[in-house]
Design a protein around this motif. Structure first.
Motif, mmCIF file in Angstrom:
data_model
loop_
_atom_site.group_PDB
_atom_site.id
_atom_site.type_symbol
_atom_site.label_atom_id
_atom_site.label_comp_id
_atom_site.label_asym_id
_atom_site.label_seq_id
_atom_site.Cartn_x
_atom_site.Cartn_y
_atom_site.Cartn_z
ATOM 1 N N MET A 117 3.410 -3.243 14.283
ATOM 2 C CA MET A 117 2.341 -2.660 13.466
ATOM 3 C C MET A 117 1.929 -3.632 12.359
ATOM 4 S SD MET A 117 3.047 1.451 13.244
ATOM 5 C CE MET A 117 4.429 1.300 12.161
ATOM 6 N N ALA A 118 2.903 -4.343 11.799
ATOM 7 C CA ALA A 118 2.589 -5.328 10.765
ATOM 8 C C ALA A 118 1.737 -6.458 11.332
ATOM 9 C CB ALA A 118 3.871 -5.875 10.153
ATOM 10 N N GLY A 134 8.832 -1.655 16.483
ATOM 11 C CA GLY A 134 7.543 -0.991 16.335
ATOM 12 C C GLY A 134 6.902 -1.269 14.990
ATOM 13 N N VAL A 135 7.682 -1.233 13.928
ATOM 14 C CA VAL A 135 7.149 -1.532 12.592
ATOM 15 C C VAL A 135 6.687 -2.986 12.519
ATOM 16 C CG1 VAL A 135 7.778 -1.746 10.151
ATOM 17 C CG2 VAL A 135 8.437 0.287 11.437
ATOM 18 N N ALA A 136 7.450 -3.892 13.131
ATOM 19 C CA ALA A 136 7.062 -5.307 13.133
ATOM 20 C C ALA A 136 5.747 -5.506 13.884
ATOM 21 C CB ALA A 136 8.168 -6.161 13.755
ATOM 22 N N GLY A 189 12.609 1.170 16.603
ATOM 23 C CA GLY A 189 11.794 1.485 15.430
ATOM 24 C C GLY A 189 11.444 0.243 14.633
ATOM 25 N N THR A 190 12.403 -0.648 14.473
ATOM 26 C CA THR A 190 12.153 -1.898 13.762
ATOM 27 C C THR A 190 11.144 -2.756 14.506
ATOM 28 O OG1 THR A 190 14.409 -1.827 12.886
ATOM 29 C CG2 THR A 190 13.270 -3.949 12.798
#
Length: 134
Positions: free
Chosen positions: A16-17, A12-14, A9-10
């Motif tokens: 997306m950023a 994936g968020v990175a 999840g981390t």
């Protein structure tokens, strides 16, 4: 398993950023919204139902989950690769698409199938070990 989910999840968020930071170069944001909407529709109306149906019809027992996951990943890889796979022949500028994308797409699908087979085999082995008397 929880730590793995947090890690993925981390990541994936990175990612997306990073993608959001690249949107500063976009001239028309409506094109991005149309593309994202099309991707969501492709996933929800085509990819997910096909994956569920194929998993239901072809696979029985405990390996249904890994097979559905593999089909989902393979479908997503194919959806992402479709523009390059459907592009006819060579372009005038060889630096536009410099790699052998159909070959790389097939290598990715083989990797997904291999990981899935190993995963299903490990799950089957773990199930047999847990059953006493066999």
């Amino acid at each position: 398993m929880k730590a793995l989910r947090v890690l993925v999840g981390t990541a994936g968020v990175a990612l997306m950023a990073v993608g959001a930071s690249l949107l500063t170069d976009v001239r028309d944001p409506t094109d991005v919204l149309v593309w994202l909407g099309g991707a969501a529709l492709l996933h929800d109306l085509v990819l997910a139902p096909v994956v569920l149906l194929v998993g239901l019809v072809l696979v029985r027992g405990g390996s249904r989950g890994p097979v559905r996951g593999a089909l989902l990943v393979a479908g997503a890889l194919t959806a992402v690769a479709l523009p390059v796979l459907l592009r006819p022949g060579r372009t005038a500028n060889p630096s536009v698409l410099p790699l052998d994308y159909p070959r790389n797409w097939l290598i990715s699908l083989v990797a997904v199938a291999t990981v899935t087979a190993l995963w299903a085999a490990a799950r089957g082995f773990a199930r047999r070990r847990r059953r006493p008397g066999r």
